[in-house]
Write a protein that holds these residues in place. Structure first.
Motif, PDB file in Angstrom:
ATOM      1  N   GLY A  52      40.522  52.663  55.421  1.00  0.00           N
ATOM      2  CA  GLY A  52      41.383  51.917  54.521  1.00  0.00           C
ATOM      3  C   GLY A  52      40.983  52.163  53.083  1.00  0.00           C
ATOM      4  N   ALA A  53      41.737  51.584  52.177  1.00  0.00           N
ATOM      5  CA  ALA A  53      41.419  51.671  50.746  1.00  0.00           C
ATOM      6  C   ALA A  53      42.163  50.561  50.023  1.00  0.00           C
ATOM      7  CB  ALA A  53      41.802  53.032  50.167  1.00  0.00           C
ATOM      8  N   ALA A  54      41.625  50.183  48.870  1.00  0.00           N
ATOM      9  CA  ALA A  54      42.251  49.133  48.063  1.00  0.00           C
ATOM     10  C   ALA A  54      42.114  49.475  46.588  1.00  0.00           C
ATOM     11  CB  ALA A  54      41.615  47.779  48.340  1.00  0.00           C
ATOM     12  N   VAL A  55      43.124  49.107  45.822  1.00  0.00           N
ATOM     13  CA  VAL A  55      43.094  49.185  44.359  1.00  0.00           C
ATOM     14  C   VAL A  55      43.192  47.766  43.829  1.00  0.00           C
ATOM     15  CG1 VAL A  55      44.232  50.000  42.265  1.00  0.00           C
ATOM     16  CG2 VAL A  55      44.205  51.447  44.297  1.00  0.00           C
ATOM     17  N   SER A  56      42.254  47.392  42.985  1.00  0.00           N
ATOM     18  CA  SER A  56      42.284  46.055  42.383  1.00  0.00           C
ATOM     19  C   SER A  56      42.273  46.166  40.871  1.00  0.00           C
ATOM     20  CB  SER A  56      41.090  45.221  42.843  1.00  0.00           C
ATOM     21  OG  SER A  56      41.198  44.889  44.215  1.00  0.00           O
ATOM     22  N   GLU A  57      43.044  45.298  40.231  1.00  0.00           N
ATOM     23  CA  GLU A  57      43.077  45.213  38.767  1.00  0.00           C
ATOM     24  C   GLU A  57      42.703  43.796  38.368  1.00  0.00           C
ATOM     25  OE1 GLU A  57      46.241  45.469  35.025  1.00  0.00           O
ATOM     26  OE2 GLU A  57      46.733  46.475  36.927  1.00  0.00           O
ATOM     27  N   VAL A  58      41.744  43.663  37.467  1.00  0.00           N
ATOM     28  CA  VAL A  58      41.250  42.353  37.050  1.00  0.00           C
ATOM     29  C   VAL A  58      41.299  42.239  35.526  1.00  0.00           C
ATOM     30  CG1 VAL A  58      39.689  42.282  39.029  1.00  0.00           C
ATOM     31  CG2 VAL A  58      38.820  43.010  36.794  1.00  0.00           C
ATOM     32  N   ILE A  59      41.177  40.996  35.071  1.00  0.00           N
ATOM     33  CA  ILE A  59      41.006  40.730  33.650  1.00  0.00           C
ATOM     34  C   ILE A  59      39.869  39.727  33.508  1.00  0.00           C
ATOM     35  CG2 ILE A  59      42.718  38.858  33.609  1.00  0.00           C
ATOM     36  CD1 ILE A  59      43.517  39.895  30.787  1.00  0.00           C
ATOM     37  N   ILE A  60      38.996  39.956  32.528  1.00  0.00           N
ATOM     38  CA  ILE A  60      37.881  39.034  32.303  1.00  0.00           C
ATOM     39  C   ILE A  60      37.980  38.454  30.896  1.00  0.00           C
ATOM     40  CG2 ILE A  60      36.372  40.287  33.890  1.00  0.00           C
ATOM     41  CD1 ILE A  60      34.875  41.381  31.437  1.00  0.00           C
ATOM     42  N   ASP A  61      37.461  37.250  30.767  1.00  0.00           N
ATOM     43  CA  ASP A  61      37.340  36.589  29.476  1.00  0.00           C
ATOM     44  C   ASP A  61      35.899  36.769  29.022  1.00  0.00           C
ATOM     45  OD1 ASP A  61      36.905  34.714  27.391  1.00  0.00           O
ATOM     46  OD2 ASP A  61      38.511  33.425  28.145  1.00  0.00           O
ATOM     47  N   THR A  62      35.695  37.528  27.966  1.00  0.00           N
ATOM     48  CA  THR A  62      34.329  37.846  27.537  1.00  0.00           C
ATOM     49  C   THR A  62      33.621  36.662  26.894  1.00  0.00           C
ATOM     50  OG1 THR A  62      35.089  38.634  25.380  1.00  0.00           O
ATOM     51  CG2 THR A  62      34.975  40.260  27.169  1.00  0.00           C
ATOM     52  N   LEU A  63      34.339  35.590  26.627  1.00  0.00           N
ATOM     53  CA  LEU A  63      33.708  34.407  26.036  1.00  0.00           C
ATOM     54  C   LEU A  63      33.218  33.427  27.110  1.00  0.00           C
ATOM     55  CD1 LEU A  63      36.157  33.673  23.071  1.00  0.00           C
ATOM     56  CD2 LEU A  63      34.064  35.046  23.076  1.00  0.00           C
ATOM     57  N   THR A  64      33.911  33.376  28.245  1.00  0.00           N
ATOM     58  CA  THR A  64      33.545  32.420  29.291  1.00  0.00           C
ATOM     59  C   THR A  64      32.984  33.079  30.541  1.00  0.00           C
ATOM     60  OG1 THR A  64      35.741  32.463  30.340  1.00  0.00           O
ATOM     61  CG2 THR A  64      35.402  30.902  28.503  1.00  0.00           C
ATOM     62  N   GLY A  65      33.230  34.369  30.706  1.00  0.00           N
ATOM     63  CA  GLY A  65      32.803  35.052  31.912  1.00  0.00           C
ATOM     64  C   GLY A  65      33.744  34.890  33.083  1.00  0.00           C
TER      65      GLY A  65
END
Length: 801
Positions: free
Chosen positions: A645-658
């Motif tokens: 199998g395989a997966a593609v994930s896209e995330v967003i982080i807040d650099t002020l809160t983690g």
């Protein structure tokens, strides 16, 4: 979710049937197929109505008593005494049992005899059961158990709480293991020294609580002639039967263990349900009355173990393309206070470190640390995810060191189809479809375009950063102890044409009974609603293996099919003799039996066969072929086949809160020729989200001085919720009938999806790297909590975490 889910009513099927793959399933059903389609989970209507009975819902017999466990208040020490009289004087208390009251073996270890039911003198962890308190009511038993610390005399000692500390001391539960492949003596060291590039470092990976919705529970009922019936929420009824007998000093035929369903297991009810089953049976046998032992959530956390945390040290050499030339890795698992299943967990971790990649020169060393914590145990993936994650971290580090796209580095290291296709333990990777899966998914998920879009977003945003990752899966299917790869089943056809199936697997919500019923219905050519699976019962099918290692449908489906085909062949022989023709020409389809030009209802043929004294029940058996394993050399073929199998994930982080959010996930998974696409997709998505929780939010914390588990309730231990599931979750099944002769050429889907969520952790690393320079290599630990993310951001920006 962006799937096409429809409903269809068909003759022979009760209710509406959700179709995960569209109208093709309707055509398959009309053609008489009962597998490869998606009838609803056999208990779904009961679950949604709150009418599915679990162990605690069984009506209590008159005279039922309730038990609770008195727990050690220290993580290490010596028990010098217990004031039993004071405990017995507590309101409602009927009896108090200690280790001295156990007539047989005071041990519930599944492999090694090092795990007492009740502590004798050596106290090993805070929460270890010391006494079994039985009272007239559950609350009374719990109140008395909560007071036990007031009645104990203990000499405390200093606990060892971390695997690193135990490793430094050389304190292991079992001898270290070593999996080594070298093309020539000394080739590994030479390749490491002469490699164009080299990396080394540590990595830390936390454990995970199973957090089954139904906690540990057993209800023991004495029966005539010194017998015991135990209703137990367990993945392994046969093991519970044998251990109860050992604790009581009885023989196995005196004990019957039954499990209709569990409210989740995830490995936590494979071996660790034994302590509670044995304790309840002990009290019931000594008192001659039914005894129920049900834990509350806090005690469940404090007593039971979970997924093993791992620490790693590694050195890797690689070339300019990122292709690995040599790898030397040490895996340190926190085993806890006893061995439990740690040896098998470590073996599977060693055998999955390669994941989808060929490693030419490799040495992997496994160390199981003894600590004063709960004894860690099976968890979905059974060490495989802990092994495979390390190589994905290494791939990511190599790519960032060279300035390459991580996907390009992964592709450079993939197993081949004719060369570079033998694992470090000597098994050839056959039916290798990982490259086509990656190519298909990268195209359908628009990986290249989105990676460019994310780079542009990150250039324009200082506070929010995005990341993306595509990671593959290769997961071996079978128990890595060969003799466990067997199963039995009983199939009864009644005179009215209905069918009852009993098999050795247990239903914990994963749809095993649904799949087995489909297999039997398909074999007999009848409707799904004509088949019913009964509770798992050690008096029906003996010496069963645990429902674990993703083998539930593989083993029990084949055993049930064997039994059903035996009955079908008897009916075909009878039909040919009664109505003419040959048995091979008799067809069973859509509740009809066709014999030449004659067609009759299946029920009518069954009635005729019964009146002619044809046997209408049969047992079935299946043993997985080809598997073999040398546990000393760590060589052989431990797996019947691999799932990919395989997966593609896209995330967003807040650099002020983690904080992070998963924006989108695309999954393409190999389930072979799926028995039930809707159930398989549910398992894939559930495993993905569960694994994402392990890698991001589910942090376990012990008090550094007392050894008390601080994260022992939902208020402090955070599993994923519906809000953590992305709005865009695209899941597809890869069309790849199993090359091996599994049940209808299907593949297991219980554990492999746990590796799909590696893409989430690697996407978070990608987003953090955007906070640094072009060669940023985030020192991100797992779980990637906000604190861990902020520490990694500080590090890539040149600060000290």
């Amino acid at each position: 979710m962006n799937r096409d889910v429809r409903t269809l009513r068909q003759p022979g099927f009760a209710g509406h049937i959700p179709l995960a793959l569209g109208a093709a399933e309707a055509e398959a059903m009309a053609a008489g197929n009962r597998v490869g389609i998606s009838p609803a989970h056999e208990s779904a209507h009961l679950h949604v109505a709150g009418a599915a009975p679990y162990t605690d819902d069984i009506p209590e017999l008159a005279g039922t008593l309730h038990a609770a466990l008195g727990l050690s208040p220290v993580a290490a020490g010596t028990l010098l005494g217990i004031d039993r009289d004071a405990l017995c004087a507590m309101p409602g208390v009927v009896a108090v049992f200690t280790a001295a009251d156990i007539p047989g073996a005071n041990d519930c270890g599944p492999v090694f005899h090092d795990d007492p039911v009740l502590a004798e003198s050596d106290l090993r962890y805070l929460g270890q059961p010391i006494a079994l308190i039985v009272a007239t009511g559950r609350d009374l038993a719990r109140r008395a158990a909560a007071r036990i610390k007031d009645f104990l005399t203990i000499e405390p000692a200093s606990p060892v709480l971390t695997a690193r500390e135990a490793f430094a001391r050389g304190d292991s539960l079992l001898p270290p293991t070593h999996l080594v492949r070298e093309t020539a003596p000394g080739a590994l060291d030479l390749a490491l020294r002469t490699a164009p590039h080299r990396l080394d470092g540590p990595f830390s990976l936390g454990g995970q609580e199973q957090f089954y919705l139904e906690g540990q529970i057993s209800y023991a009922l004495p029966t005539e002639n010194q017998g015991m019936r135990v209703h137990c929420s367990t993945q392994h009824p046969s093991e519970m039967q044998h251990l109860i007998a050992h604790v009581l000093g009885w023989r196995s035929h005196q004990v019957l263990v039954e499990c209709r369903r569990m409210g989740g297991g995830f490995g936590g009810k494979e071996s660790q349900s034994a302590l509670f089953a044995c304790a309840a049976a002990l009290a019931a046998a000594r008192l001659g009355q039914p005894v129920k032992l049900r834990l509350d959530r806090d005690d469940d956390f404090l007593i039971t173990g979970r997924r093993h945390p791992f620490d790693y040290d590694y050195q890797v050499g690689f070339d300019d393309a990122g292709r690995i030339l040599a790898l030397d890795a040490t895996l340190i698992a926190n085993g806890g206070h006893s061995a439990d299943l740690s040896s098998a967990v470590m073996t599977r971790a060693l055998c999955h470190l390669d994941n989808a990649y060929y490693l030419p020169e490799v040495a992997i060393h496994g160390f199981i640390a003894r600590t004063n914590t709960q004894s860690n145990t099976a968890f979905r993936g059974f060490g495989g995810p802990q092994g495979a994650l390390l190589i994905e971290i290494i791939m990511d580090r190599i790519a960032r060191t060279l300035g390459h796209d991580p996907l390009a580095v992964r592709r450079a290291n993939l197993y081949g189809t004719h060369t570079r296709n033998v694992t470090p333990y000597g098994q050839t990777v056959e039916d290798n479809v990982i490259a086509p899966i990656i190519a298909d998914l990268a195209l359908s998920a628009a990986y290249d375009r989105r990676r460019a879009d994310i780079a542009a977003f990150n250039r324009d945003n200082d506070v929010l950063k995005k990341g993306i990752a595509l990671t593959p899966v290769k997961f071996g299917i079978s128990f890595n102890v060969p003799h466990l790869n067997q199963a039995g089943a009983l199939v009864h056809v009644y005179v009215d044409g209905s069918v009852l199936v009993n098999h050795g697997g247990t239903e914990m919500g994963q749809g095993l009974n649904t799949k087995v019923a489909q297999v039997v219905a398909d074999a007999l050519g009848i409707g799904f609603d004509a088949v019913r699976c009964s509770a798992t019962d050690t008096s029906k099918v003996a010496n069963t293996s645990a429902t674990a290692a993703s083998t539930g449908a593989d083993l029990n489906g084949m055993a049930a099919r064997d039994a059903a085909l035996t009955i079908r062949n008897r009916l075909a022989d009878f039909a040919a003799a009664r109505h003419g023709g040959t048995p091979d020409a008799v067809k069973f389809i859509n509740d009809q039996v066709i014999i030449g030009t004659t067609a009759m209802d299946f029920t009518a043929l069954v009635r005729q066969a019964y009146e002619a004294r044809v046997q209408l029940w049969s047992d079935g058996f299946y043993a997985t072929p080809k598997v073999h394993w040398d546990p000393k050399a760590l060589k052989g073929r431990p797996f019947y086949y691999f799932a990919y199998g395989a997966a593609v994930s896209e995330v967003i982080i807040d650099t002020l809160t983690g904080e992070f959010s998963l924006l989108r996930a695309d999954i393409l998974h190999d389930a072979g020729r799926s028995l039930n696409p809707a159930i398989d997709i549910g398992q894939i998505e559930g495993g993905f989200i569960q694994s994402m929780g392990w890698l991001t939010t589910e942090e376990l914390v012990w008090h550094p001085a007392t050894g008390r588990l601080l994260t022992h309730a939902p208020s402090t231990y955070k599993i994923p919720t519906a809000n953590d599931c992305p709005d865009a979750l695209h899941t597809r099944l890869f069309d790849n009938p199993n090359a091996e002769a599994t049940i209808h050429r299907s593949k297991a889907v219980g554990e492999p999806p746990m590796l799909l969520a590696f893409s989430v952790l690697l996407a978070i690393r990608d987003a953090i790297a955007a906070c640094g320079g072009t060669d940023a290599d985030p020192p991100l630990r797992a779980p990637a909590t906000p604190e861990a993310i902020l520490d990694a951001i500080v590090a890539v920006q040149g600060g000290a975490p």
